[in-house]
Enzyme design. Structure first.
Site, mmCIF file in Angstrom:
data_model
loop_
_atom_site.group_PDB
_atom_site.id
_atom_site.type_symbol
_atom_site.label_atom_id
_atom_site.label_comp_id
_atom_site.label_asym_id
_atom_site.label_seq_id
_atom_site.Cartn_x
_atom_site.Cartn_y
_atom_site.Cartn_z
ATOM 1 N N ASP A 264 -22.609 -106.734 -26.663
ATOM 2 C CA ASP A 264 -21.808 -107.513 -25.716
ATOM 3 C C ASP A 264 -20.633 -106.644 -25.334
ATOM 4 O O ASP A 264 -20.201 -105.788 -26.110
ATOM 5 C CB ASP A 264 -21.265 -108.792 -26.352
ATOM 6 C CG ASP A 264 -20.031 -108.498 -27.205
ATOM 7 O OD1 ASP A 264 -20.183 -107.955 -28.312
ATOM 8 O OD2 ASP A 264 -18.905 -108.768 -26.744
ATOM 9 N N CYS A 304 -30.284 -104.583 -6.304
ATOM 10 C CA CYS A 304 -29.722 -105.921 -6.530
ATOM 11 C C CYS A 304 -29.378 -106.581 -5.200
ATOM 12 O O CYS A 304 -29.295 -105.949 -4.157
ATOM 13 C CB CYS A 304 -28.523 -105.881 -7.474
ATOM 14 S SG CYS A 304 -26.928 -105.550 -6.705
ATOM 15 N N CYS A 307 -26.405 -105.129 -3.290
ATOM 16 C CA CYS A 307 -26.679 -103.859 -2.615
ATOM 17 C C CYS A 307 -27.622 -104.033 -1.431
ATOM 18 O O CYS A 307 -27.607 -103.238 -0.499
ATOM 19 C CB CYS A 307 -27.206 -102.832 -3.621
ATOM 20 S SG CYS A 307 -25.884 -102.233 -4.701
#
Lengths: 372, 372
Positions: A264, A304, A307
């Site tokens: 994380d 993505c 983008c």
């Protein structure tokens, strides 16, 4: 069985696994986006799913202070409260409380601290943080630990690590909900013998998984990798290993190579809020004036949604104008970048070409950055 | 033909129309969400489509200052810059510039003003604001106007309104892009004879649509409705009518009843950022402590995604913790509420039960509010 962990493949020290938890299955190695206050900053739960996040992290310290465990209990737990039906891991609050420095006092029984919100005084014990996390209903809970700063002398780290182990035992004893899992946390600072002893004593307590804490706290990168490479193989091979708070792309590769399964880090979401975005050719700051008329995507090699739909020039404008959409788009992209990176690592391990994949990534990532 | 307006149905004074513009079709009466800085605050373009927004408003003044017309020109216009492929209406910047009060000076030729961002000095003329809006590529552009404050004496409003009309003529002459439409703006303050003269002179210039400006500037509601009810029927029946900057639910009903077709208002998005949300039973402030453990939706009668997925308690927590998702959710809900309200009005007009529909709405809307 609250947790099942299967190892599916290996490539050098890197492991490809599958973690089954009450709220679903997590393919490892995995990156867990951080949802400190019951929300991954700027993101909606459905968007995290679209990005392929399978587990998120949340913070006991923050949720305990606000909205408070009574609200989350009344909601039926954290999953219901925030409308996230996939696994959640919560830290114990130990790291946040210890970071308060002037505002906290550690005793054998537990730790006194003052709220950063209103200065009110609180006491966390190992038993109490398990109780809170059981109220949250976390698929994976973490024991209360102390994370020593860097540098810290041997004597201090020794007594701190011993106490962390005693606290781990108390946490385990305090646990009541069988369907939830509790992970131990390895400490020991930069001292190998203390790390080894921490592992040994925690393993004797037989946790279903282990956090590796106390790294990336200001020490030189070389030292961090040295301690990590030493510590990780000491842990039981059949249990998941979670490196806490680490998450730059190169660190993720290095830690996966060392045999770590879970991560994380606030990096992708925090950096995004300052306009710093990952690209396959290194980080860029999209707020820079050089992008004012750049109508290409953040990363030409990225697939993505951000983008595909938005330009550097537009995102720069949004950030300069303090528009929320700007932070939403950079956060989306950065999370996609890391989640996608983990996906590529998983594939590379399956195909036993992890080291090669890392080399390829690094040669491109270190090639361009601000200049491409 | 840059703009086509068809009237499909009537119910009393209310009109159901269809506006065809270069970037698409707009069913009227319509509410246009405000995207001041090339973004409807907190929302992504795809989300606005999901909510059913068919046209948005943006602000020439803000875009001229940041990112600047050169950036938007290089992007190929505002639609491409912000990735919104449906119609856009832009105001002329007149209203914003006039609001700067101490920072601006009006002359016959145009208006001097200082940027609220950096104090730099600029000059807007009727010709210049048309030029900028043509660079933006707005489906509907607005003329440069002066919006007198309330109260304002007759002599002042008279000379101001006369100048607004002269500026409208200059705007029309300056327009070069045939595919874009330019609307005139009716002024005249609270003086009926000046309103009538403004309409008469603008209609002589033959605009394809008319804004009604200078209302909701601090005058009593009764007076606003009186001027609106007087002015609207004077406008040509076959042209769209746009009441500028008005958008509370009851005002929308009243204005549609008077024959208005188009609206914009920052109310739903601005209120949302302060936790004020519309419900069928009136407004509530979801930040209120009374909702800390309220696990129902913002509005039990609402079908929007936020009301289906999130609770008042969670949204309250997000807003109290300054989390972006909180503002996203209240903004989403408020926009849904108004866009859905317009949809219901359109249906009611088609079925010739507009007055009844308004009565029903009002009796519920004024029944509960904070108390339900």
């Amino acid at each position: 069985m609250a947790l099942r962990f299967e190892l599916l493949a290996r490539s050098g020290g890197a492991r490809r696994g599958r973690l089954t938890l009450p709220h679903g299955t997590v393919e490892t190695p995995v990156f867990m986006p951080v949802g400190t206050q019951a929300t991954v900053k700027a993101m909606a739960p459905g968007e995290l799913k679209e990005l392929g996040a399978t587990i998120i992290l949340s913070n006991t310290y923050h949720l305990y202070l606000r909205p408070g465990e009574e609200v989350i209990r009344a909601a039926g737990g954290l999953h219901a409260f925030m409308n996230w039906d996939r696994p959640i891991l919560t830290d114990s609050g130990g790291f946040q409380v210890m970071s308060l420095s002037e505002l906290r006092k550690i005793e054998e029984e537990g730790v006194w601290f003052r709220s950063h919100l209103d200065g009110s005084k609180h006491f966390f014990t190992p038993e109490r943080v398990v109780e809170i996390q059981e109220t949250l209903g976390s698929d994976i809970m973490m024991v209360l630990d102390e994370c020593p700063p860097y540098p810290a002398d041997y004597a201090y780290v020794k007594q701190s690590t011993e106490r962390t182990t005693r606290w781990a035992a108390r946490c385990k004893k305090a646990k009541t909900r069988e369907e939830l899992s509790l992970f131990g946390i390895v400490q020991g600072g930069m001292y190998k013998d203390l790390r080894a002893r921490s592992v040994e004593e925690l393993v004797a307590l037989d946790f279903p998984g282990y956090g590796i804490g106390g790294l990336s706290v200001g020490e030189p990168k070389e030292l961090m990798y040295e301690v990590l490479d030493y510590t990780t193989p000491l842990l039981p091979g059949d249990k998941p290993r979670y490196l806490m708070g680490v998450g730059s792309p190169n660190e993720l590769f290095a830690a996966v190579a060392a045999g770590v399964d879970m991560f994380d880090c606030v990096l992708p979401t925090r950096q995004a809020r300052h306009g710093k975005v990952f690209t396959t050719r290194g980080e860029i700051n999209v707020r820079s004036a050089r992008y004012a008329k750049d109508f290409g995507p953040i990363d030409p090699d990225c697939s993505c949604r951000v983008c595909r739909e938005f330009t550097r020039a537009y995102i720069r404008h949004l950030l300069k104008a303090n528009e929320i959409l700007g932070v939403r788009l950079t956060t989306w992209h950065n999370l996609h970048f890391l989640l996608n990176l983990m996906e590529e690592m998983r594939k590379a391990i399956e195909e036993d070409r992890f080291a090669e994949s890392w080399r390829e990534f690094r040669s491109l990532y270190e090639s361009g950055g601000e200049d491409f």
